[in-house]
Design a protein around this motif. Structure first.
Motif, short mmCIF file in Angstrom:
data_model
loop_
_atom_site.label_atom_id
_atom_site.label_comp_id
_atom_site.label_asym_id
_atom_site.label_seq_id
_atom_site.Cartn_x
_atom_site.Cartn_y
_atom_site.Cartn_z
N GLN A 303 66.05 -72.55 -55.13
CA GLN A 303 66.62 -73.87 -55.37
C GLN A 303 65.59 -74.82 -55.97
OE1 GLN A 303 69.69 -74.63 -55.22
NE2 GLN A 303 70.69 -73.18 -53.86
N GLY A 304 64.33 -74.68 -55.51
CA GLY A 304 63.26 -75.51 -56.07
C GLY A 304 63.02 -75.23 -57.54
N GLU A 305 63.02 -73.95 -57.92
CA GLU A 305 62.84 -73.59 -59.32
C GLU A 305 64.01 -74.10 -60.17
OE1 GLU A 305 60.25 -72.20 -60.73
OE2 GLU A 305 59.20 -72.13 -58.80
N LEU A 306 65.22 -74.00 -59.62
CA LEU A 306 66.39 -74.50 -60.34
C LEU A 306 66.34 -76.01 -60.51
CD1 LEU A 306 69.14 -73.80 -61.58
CD2 LEU A 306 70.16 -74.07 -59.30
N ALA A 307 65.84 -76.71 -59.47
CA ALA A 307 65.71 -78.17 -59.56
C ALA A 307 64.74 -78.57 -60.66
CB ALA A 307 65.26 -78.72 -58.21
N LYS A 308 63.62 -77.84 -60.78
CA LYS A 308 62.65 -78.15 -61.83
C LYS A 308 63.26 -77.98 -63.21
CE LYS A 308 58.52 -76.87 -59.17
NZ LYS A 308 57.38 -75.92 -59.07
N LYS A 313 63.04 -83.72 -59.10
CA LYS A 313 61.85 -83.62 -58.27
C LYS A 313 62.29 -83.40 -56.83
CE LYS A 313 57.52 -85.94 -57.09
NZ LYS A 313 56.70 -87.18 -57.26
N ILE A 314 62.07 -82.19 -56.32
CA ILE A 314 62.52 -81.83 -54.98
C ILE A 314 61.32 -81.72 -54.05
CG2 ILE A 314 62.47 -79.34 -55.46
CD1 ILE A 314 64.96 -79.08 -53.65
N HIS A 315 61.47 -82.24 -52.84
CA HIS A 315 60.38 -82.22 -51.86
C HIS A 315 60.92 -81.68 -50.53
CE1 HIS A 315 56.83 -83.33 -49.62
NE2 HIS A 315 57.56 -84.05 -48.79
N TYR A 316 60.18 -80.72 -49.97
CA TYR A 316 60.56 -80.12 -48.69
C TYR A 316 59.66 -80.64 -47.58
CZ TYR A 316 63.20 -76.74 -51.50
OH TYR A 316 64.08 -76.16 -52.37
N SER A 317 60.26 -81.01 -46.45
CA SER A 317 59.52 -81.39 -45.24
C SER A 317 60.03 -80.49 -44.12
CB SER A 317 59.74 -82.86 -44.90
OG SER A 317 59.25 -83.70 -45.93
N ILE A 353 64.41 -90.05 -64.43
CA ILE A 353 63.44 -90.74 -63.58
C ILE A 353 63.96 -90.96 -62.17
CG2 ILE A 353 64.20 -93.08 -64.17
CD1 ILE A 353 61.24 -93.89 -64.24
N GLU A 354 65.28 -90.94 -61.98
CA GLU A 354 65.87 -91.18 -60.66
C GLU A 354 66.28 -89.89 -59.96
OE1 GLU A 354 69.06 -93.92 -60.88
OE2 GLU A 354 67.91 -95.50 -61.87
N ARG A 355 65.99 -88.75 -60.54
CA ARG A 355 66.42 -87.47 -59.96
C ARG A 355 65.42 -87.02 -58.89
NH1 ARG A 355 68.50 -84.10 -65.36
NH2 ARG A 355 70.01 -85.69 -66.04
N LYS A 356 65.63 -87.51 -57.70
CA LYS A 356 64.75 -87.19 -56.57
C LYS A 356 65.57 -86.64 -55.42
CE LYS A 356 61.44 -90.83 -57.80
NZ LYS A 356 60.75 -92.05 -57.37
N LEU A 357 65.08 -85.57 -54.82
CA LEU A 357 65.79 -84.87 -53.74
C LEU A 357 64.81 -84.54 -52.63
CD1 LEU A 357 68.27 -83.39 -52.57
CD2 LEU A 357 67.71 -81.45 -54.02
N HIS A 358 65.21 -84.83 -51.40
CA HIS A 358 64.35 -84.57 -50.25
C HIS A 358 65.10 -83.72 -49.23
CE1 HIS A 358 62.07 -86.04 -46.46
NE2 HIS A 358 61.41 -85.06 -47.04
N VAL A 359 64.48 -82.62 -48.83
CA VAL A 359 65.07 -81.71 -47.83
C VAL A 359 64.17 -81.71 -46.60
CG1 VAL A 359 65.79 -79.36 -47.33
CG2 VAL A 359 66.07 -80.27 -49.64
N GLU A 360 64.75 -82.04 -45.46
CA GLU A 360 63.98 -82.08 -44.20
C GLU A 360 64.61 -81.15 -43.18
OE1 GLU A 360 62.65 -85.22 -40.66
OE2 GLU A 360 63.76 -85.93 -42.41
N ILE A 361 63.78 -80.33 -42.54
CA ILE A 361 64.22 -79.42 -41.47
C ILE A 361 63.34 -79.70 -40.26
CG2 ILE A 361 64.48 -77.02 -40.74
CD1 ILE A 361 64.84 -76.27 -43.67
#
Length: 438
Positions: A303-308, A313-317, A353-361
């Motif tokens: 999913q991260g590669e697809l987002a790029k 911009k995807i960030h995992y926590s 510029i607004e395409r930001k995604l955050h995934v938290e587990i």
């Protein structure tokens, strides 16, 4: 004996349903109060009908009356409710009537005793004790004949609505035919010889065992095949993920050589920039390593590669490895995959510029928590409708992702809800650590 017969009938029906709930993969204590209230209400209606009509009605009517209550009051899926009622009725007619009552009455007949009120009470007490032992057995062992996955609907257009409907239909027909035969045999038992009644009792045990074994083995085998195919689907994502890890380890020496060369030339700014690029690449993978199951890490990596590729911009926590989550890896990936996919589809409508995604587990207060946050232009009305099956903001999308996620979450006694805060949409998923008490 009118009130006592109603009480004993209630206990018998409840025992069958208690056993049947465990058999279809439902924890018996999940809705025990609603089940008891449903049985009591239906038995009262049944006894009232017998009183006003002045005739002995078939107790099987109770099972028919219970079905609407299980669907709308107990809130059980209709297919699972049907098999719960069917298995409960099978227990009542085969185990209680044909085996227990028939054998007890046969023993009384052979002893040449008259069936007075005391004998009838002893029969009911005998059955009551057996029911109590069966309830204790279910509480301790929690026997499962049909796993919950058997009754789960599929959202794929190229597959049937229920993957195992043929096996379930054949088994249901066999149980109904067997039950009707046992019902007829029990109602006309006085016209049969003791030898035939004893033979029917043994035959009923054998037939019932054969049907249950067929039902269990055939469905378990199909579930194992599905798991095998799902594992094959995971392998491609996992292979891609491990290829990235091996590539990083292989290139590590080259990176050290390059950094050493830059430092030796005293090109500190270039070295700092180079190190930053290397750390960023390593950090992208390290974010996914804490997860317990490689298939989860592989999915998030894909999913991260697809987002790029989509400029997102995807960030995992990841603060918990989901080691003890009471949900299958397949369902966890289905939750994560659908939520991330929906978030990325929403972000594609926004400027880059607004395409930001955050995934938290993470884990909070004995609950496993998944949060997917993304920028959005959605209003409150659209967010209220987003969990309805078929709802979608894109004409090419089937609108089943969030609805299917909600089914998985609620099936595991969890909750899912959206939160809109200053143009940021967050989908919260909370699943309890221990579902045994639900």
């Amino acid at each position: 004996m009118g009130i006592l017969s109603g009480i004993f009938l209630t206990i018998t029906i409840f025992t069958g349903l208690f056993l049947a709930q465990s058999a279809v993969g439902i924890h018996p204590f999940k809705s025990i109060v609603k089940v008891i209230l449903s049985v009591i209400a239906v038995v009262i209606v049944f006894e009232a009908l017998q009183f006003f009509t002045g005739s002995d009605l078939d107790p099987g009517i109770v099972s028919i009356l219970l079905l609407p209550s299980f669907v709308w009051f107990v809130r059980m899926p209709i297919l699972q409710a049907c098999f719960t009622i069917l298995l409960g009725w099978t227990y009542q007619i085969a185990v209680v009537c044909v085996i227990q009552r028939n054998l007890f009455e046969l023993a009384i007949t052979q002893a040449k005793l008259e069936s007075d009120s005391f004998i009838l009470f002893m029969i009911e007490l005998f059955i009551f004790m057996n029911n109590l032992l069966i309830i204790l057995w279910v509480v301790r062992l929690k026997p499962i004949l049909l796993p919950t996955e058997v009754f789960r609907k599929t959202e794929s257009n190229d597959k049937p609505k229920y993957m195992h409907r043929t096996t379930l239909l054949i088994s249901a027909i066999l149980l109904i035919v067997l039950g009707i035969f046992f019902q007829y045999t029990y109602n006309d038992r006085q016209f049969f010889t003791p030898a035939y009644r004893l033979f029917i009792t043994s035959w009923s045990l054998l037939l019932l065992a054969i049907i249950l074994v067929y039902l269990k083995t055939s469905l378990r085998q199909k579930l194992a095949q599905e798991k095998f195919y799902l594992d094959q689907q995971y392998q491609q994502d996992m292979l891609s993920f491990f290829t990235v890890i091996r590539s990083q380890r292989h290139d590590f020496n080259f990176h050290l050589t390059s950094i050493y060369g830059l430092l030796k030339k005293r090109e500190y700014d270039e070295a700092t920039t180079y190190i930053g690029q290397v750390v960023q690449q390593v950090q992208d993978v390290n974010e996914l390593l804490p997860l317990e199951h490689p298939a989860m890490s592989a999915l998030l990596n894909t999913q991260g590669e697809l987002a790029k590729q989509k400029g997102i911009k995807i960030h995992y926590s990841i603060f918990d490895d989901l080691r003890g989550i009471p949900v299958s890896v397949y369902d966890v990936n289905k939750i994560l995959g659908n939520l991330i996919q929906n978030a990325m589809e929403e972000l594609e409508l926004l400027p880059v510029i607004e395409r930001k995604l955050h995934v938290e587990i993470t884990k909070e207060k004995r609950h496993y928590v998944i949060r997917i946050s993304n920028r959005t232009t959605a209003d409150n009305q659209r967010i209220m409708n987003m969990f309805q099956s078929g709802f979608s903001t894109k004409s090419s999308h089937e609108g089943i992702g969030l609805a299917s996620v909600e089914k998985i979450v609620t099936a595991n006694f969890g909750v899912i809800y959206p939160e809109l805060n200053e143009e940021w949409l967050t989908i919260h998923v909370r699943i309890p650590e221990d579902t045994e008490n639900y």
